[in-house]
Structure formats: C-alpha cells, structure tokens
Design a protein around this motif. Structure first.
Motif, PDB file in Angstrom:
ATOM      1  N   LYS A 244       0.884  -1.227   0.108  1.00 17.82           N
ATOM      2  CA  LYS A 244       0.043   0.106  -0.020  1.00 17.82           C
ATOM      3  C   LYS A 244       0.825   1.256   0.093  1.00 17.82           C
ATOM      4  O   LYS A 244       0.522   2.192  -0.752  1.00 17.82           O
ATOM      5  N   ALA A 245       1.961   1.211   0.528  1.00 17.93           N
ATOM      6  CA  ALA A 245       2.864   2.281   0.696  1.00 17.93           C
ATOM      7  C   ALA A 245       3.458   2.636  -0.888  1.00 17.93           C
ATOM      8  O   ALA A 245       3.688   3.766  -1.019  1.00 17.93           O
ATOM      9  N   LEU A 253       4.235  10.705  -6.352  1.00 19.49           N
ATOM     10  CA  LEU A 253       5.160  11.068  -7.696  1.00 19.49           C
ATOM     11  C   LEU A 253       4.255  11.869  -8.854  1.00 19.49           C
ATOM     12  O   LEU A 253       4.672  12.847  -9.361  1.00 19.49           O
ATOM     13  N   LEU A 254       2.923  10.833  -9.148  1.00 18.40           N
ATOM     14  CA  LEU A 254       2.278  11.395 -10.165  1.00 18.40           C
ATOM     15  C   LEU A 254       1.701  13.028 -10.040  1.00 18.40           C
ATOM     16  O   LEU A 254       1.419  13.653 -10.920  1.00 18.40           O
ATOM     17  N   GLN A 255       1.507  13.263  -8.612  1.00 16.79           N
ATOM     18  CA  GLN A 255       1.032  14.658  -8.380  1.00 16.79           C
ATOM     19  C   GLN A 255       1.996  15.563  -7.901  1.00 16.79           C
ATOM     20  O   GLN A 255       1.656  16.788  -7.945  1.00 16.79           O
ATOM     21  N   ALA A 264      14.372   9.068   0.076  1.00 16.23           N
ATOM     22  CA  ALA A 264      14.393   7.727   0.537  1.00 16.23           C
ATOM     23  C   ALA A 264      13.222   7.785   1.607  1.00 16.23           C
ATOM     24  O   ALA A 264      13.210   8.753   2.463  1.00 16.23           O
ATOM     25  N   LEU A 265      12.251   6.766   1.777  1.00 22.12           N
ATOM     26  CA  LEU A 265      11.548   6.659   3.014  1.00 22.12           C
ATOM     27  C   LEU A 265      11.755   5.252   3.555  1.00 22.12           C
ATOM     28  O   LEU A 265      11.930   4.269   2.662  1.00 22.12           O
ATOM     29  N   ASN A 266      11.919   4.981   4.819  1.00 20.74           N
ATOM     30  CA  ASN A 266      11.971   3.963   5.665  1.00 20.74           C
ATOM     31  C   ASN A 266      10.442   2.971   5.597  1.00 20.74           C
ATOM     32  O   ASN A 266       9.595   3.858   6.348  1.00 20.74           O
ATOM     33  N   LYS A 314       4.146  10.399   7.376  1.00 23.26           N
ATOM     34  CA  LYS A 314       3.813  11.724   6.872  1.00 23.26           C
ATOM     35  C   LYS A 314       3.770  12.333   5.305  1.00 23.26           C
ATOM     36  O   LYS A 314       2.721  12.426   5.024  1.00 23.26           O
ATOM     37  N   ASN A 315       4.716  11.898   4.698  1.00 20.02           N
ATOM     38  CA  ASN A 315       4.792  12.041   3.327  1.00 20.02           C
ATOM     39  C   ASN A 315       3.746  11.369   2.666  1.00 20.02           C
ATOM     40  O   ASN A 315       3.238  11.875   1.396  1.00 20.02           O
ATOM     41  N   LEU A 316       3.362   9.986   3.098  1.00 20.00           N
ATOM     42  CA  LEU A 316       2.612   9.081   2.158  1.00 20.00           C
ATOM     43  C   LEU A 316       1.411   9.053   2.733  1.00 20.00           C
ATOM     44  O   LEU A 316       0.185   8.339   2.211  1.00 20.00           O
TER      45      LEU A 316
END
Ligand code: WQD
Length: 346
Positions: A244-245, A253-255, A264-266, A314-316
């Motif tokens: 899902k992430a 990225l598309l938006q 990078a994201l953990n 937060k970002n996703l």
C-alpha cells in the motif's frame, strides 16, 4: 485517463503484492519477470485475487534486455515503473558479489536507459534497510548514515545513488527509494506469498518450511544478544502494508509538480520483535507448535534495529495497519495453500 504502470519483478514476493494493490486502485498494470525467483503460480494467484472486471498483462523478460523493455514501455504507454526486480540474499551476495553487481546494478542501468529512451521518468525503487549497515542507533531514520556491509546492501545504495543523480541532472526524472525493513506475511487469500521452496534464508519462509514438514525445526540464531529475551529483534512489516505504501508513493510522484520529493523513505512499523516473540505469535494465533533449537549467532547478524517510520507516514499519509499475528496467520494460510500446490525444487 488510466495510468499504466510497469512492475519489474512483478510476480516476486513484493512485486506481486504491489501489483494487486495497484490493480485494485484502478491502475493499468503490466508485469515483467524472468522467473529467476518466482513461479507462474504467483501470476495465477494474482489473477485469481483481482476482480473479474480487472486484468493484468505479463511479460517474461530480463530487465537487462533493453529492446524488449523499450517495446513494452511503448506498446503499453507506460507512465511509471515500480522496480522490484533483483536478487535479495545477503548471504549469497557475499559469496557471489559479481552476480549481484551485474544483476542488481547492471540490469537496473539497462532499465533506466530503456525508460529514458522512451520518455518514462517516474520510478519507485525497492530498496532496503541494509543500506544502513550496522546502525548506530536502533530507531533508524532516513538521515542515518548509509554504510552497507554486504554486496546486497551496496548494490541497493548504488542504485539509489544513480537515481538521485538522474533526478539532479535537470532532466524530468522523479524517483523515490523505499527502504524495506523486514517484509513478512502474505495476501489474506493465501494465493500469493514469499516462496519457501528455494532455499530461503529469511525467518518467515523458513518457519513455513518447518510448518509444512520440509524442515525438522527452526534454528534460532543466537539467544545472547542485548535484547529482552536474547534473540534477534527486527521491524517486521506486513507485505500488504508495504504494498500500500508503494501505491501512495506512486500517487505522490504522479501528483508532485513542484513539491519536494523525499529521496528515501523507511518502510517499517517503528518497533521490533524477537525471534522467540515471532514463534510465540505463530503458536498463539495459529494454534501451532514450532520446534526450534538455539544455535550460535549467524555471521553478519546484529541484535536489534527498527525503523523510525515518521517520514513515510507523513509524506505518504500511510500508517501500517496489520499486526504481527496478522503476519503469522496470513503466512500460515499461504504455506498451507502453497504446499498443497507446488512441488519442492529439491
Ligand atoms: C530475521 C531475524 C535472524 C532465520 C534480511 C535481509 C534482506 C532484507 C531484510 C529486504 C534475525 C533470525 C532468521 C532463521 C533465525 N530484506 N533468524 N533463524 O537478516 O533481518 O535481513 O531481511 O531487503 O532480505 O537483509 O532477516 O529474516 O534473515 O532474519 O533465528 O532461520 O531472524 O538472526 O534476527 P534479516 P532474516
């Protein structure tokens, strides 16, 4: 306008679960895989899971075959790529570094060149927490030093660096590196999961071997770590939460037109559990017995680490939902289903 997405390693453990989530979200999904660590049963499983009104195309190919990849990118009008293809055994990478640099790095460069020649510049990369090497702290953020200590982790960091340089080259590239901690579990249907018929080294597939009688007992590698019960602790994240992430990262990225993109994201849940806790969770949630014996520590292992997952959350706008017991129950269902339908490679 439906967005067409190519998933490399698309019938592997991560790729197949990402494919299901993308299809369910309405993306037009195309899979490429060379069957080096996957089987056609996994493709059948994907097709059984998705709604009858949905479809998914599959191409048997090496991502290093630039012409074949260019053909797929053009034929299917691919807008973005989720890159999961690659070898993933730490132990094997130590013994066969050239195989890992050639396949993981070399083939990725071929993929990126094919993409660039076709004007495709959006990519999510399946990276790994192994890029951190021996962590200094135990809650690892994306700002932690990256110092991989095995060829597998070094290939992942090299590919991350290539993508970062592409993004900085002033071209249209938009990429995100997702650093997996310990993916585990399987789709609730039991139709797709992590293979355990191909000499796995990871804990959950090896437990599957014990549960299906392919292995007499589980070797617990060390009970003298500086952890609550002495056995190794890891940040296990359900494969469906991880998948899902990927969908959220792709939509980001598309938006994202001018907003800053996190390099990078953990992907972890932000806490760790021990081997003995995993065994107990299997026994409690599935009413099973897992015979095990304590062995010496496995070379290269460390005692305990887990993700600081705040940046990804937060970002996703994404938070893992599934528990350790969900991972155990879903793994057991997959093991039962898989054992009844596959012939061991041995
Ligand atoms: C987990 C824990 C072992 C097997 C791997 C790779 C890589 C990465 C994450 C994606 C440790 C213990 C294991 C067994 C055991 N994935 N164990 N008996 O080593 O954290 O990392 O997964 O990049 O694939 O880096 O995962 O599952 O091998 O081990 O006691 O038979 O289980 O000591 O504490 P690891 P793992």
């Amino acid at each position: 306008m439906v967005t067409s997405v190519l998933v490399t390693g698309g019938i592997g453990y991560v790729g197949s679960h990402v494919a299901v989530e993308l299809i369910e979200k309405g993306f037009d999904v195309h899979l490429v895989d060379n069957f080096s660590n996957s089987s056609v049963q996994q493709l059948d499983g994907i097709r059984q899971i998705i709604s009858p009104s949905k479809s998914v195309s599959f191409y048997e190919a090496n991502i290093g075959d630039t012409e074949k990849i260019q053909k797929i990118l053009r034929e299917q009008n691919i807008k973005a790529v989720i890159h999961c293809a690659g070898d993933k055994s730490v132990a094997e990478s130590v013994l066969m570094p050239l195989k890992y640099y050639d396949n993981n790095v070399g083939s990725s460069i071929s993929l990126f060149k094919a993409m660039e020649s076709c004007g495709v510049s959006i990519l999510i990369f399946s990276s790994s927490a192994t890029v951190y090497g021996i962590p200094k702290g135990i809650a690892i953020s994306e700002q932690a030093q990256t110092a991989p200590v095995n060829p597998y982790g070094k290939t992942k960091l090299t590919i991350e660096n290539i993508l970062n340089d592409l993004c900085r080259s002033g071209s249209k590239w938009k990429t995100m590196n997702l650093r997996y901690f310990n993916p585990a579990g399987a789709h609730v249907s039991g139709l797709i999961g992590d293979r355990f018929d191909n000499h796995p080294s990871n804990l959950f597939p090896i437990i599957c071997q014990v549960l299906t009688g392919k292995r007499e007992n589980l070797s617990v590698y060390g009970n003298n770590y500086d952890t609550a019960d002495g056995t190794g602790e890891r940040d296990y994240i359900h494969i469906c939460d991880l998948a899902k992430a990927h969908v959220e990262a792709l939509q980001f990225l598309l938006q994202s037109h001018n907003s800053p993109i996190p390099g990078a994201l953990n992907l972890g849940i932000g806490k760790s559990v021990s081997v003995l806790e995993v065994i107990r969770a299997f026994e409690d949630s599935c009413n099973l017995q897992i015979p095990y014996k304590i062995e010496t520590q496995r070379p290269g292992d460390i005692g305990k680490y887990f993700a600081d997952p705040r940046a990804a959350q937060k970002n996703l706008s994404w938070t893992p939902q599934k528990s350790l017991k969900d991972m155990c129950r879903d793994t057991w269902r997959w093991a039962q289903n898989s054992a009844s339908t596959t012939v061991d490679e041995n």
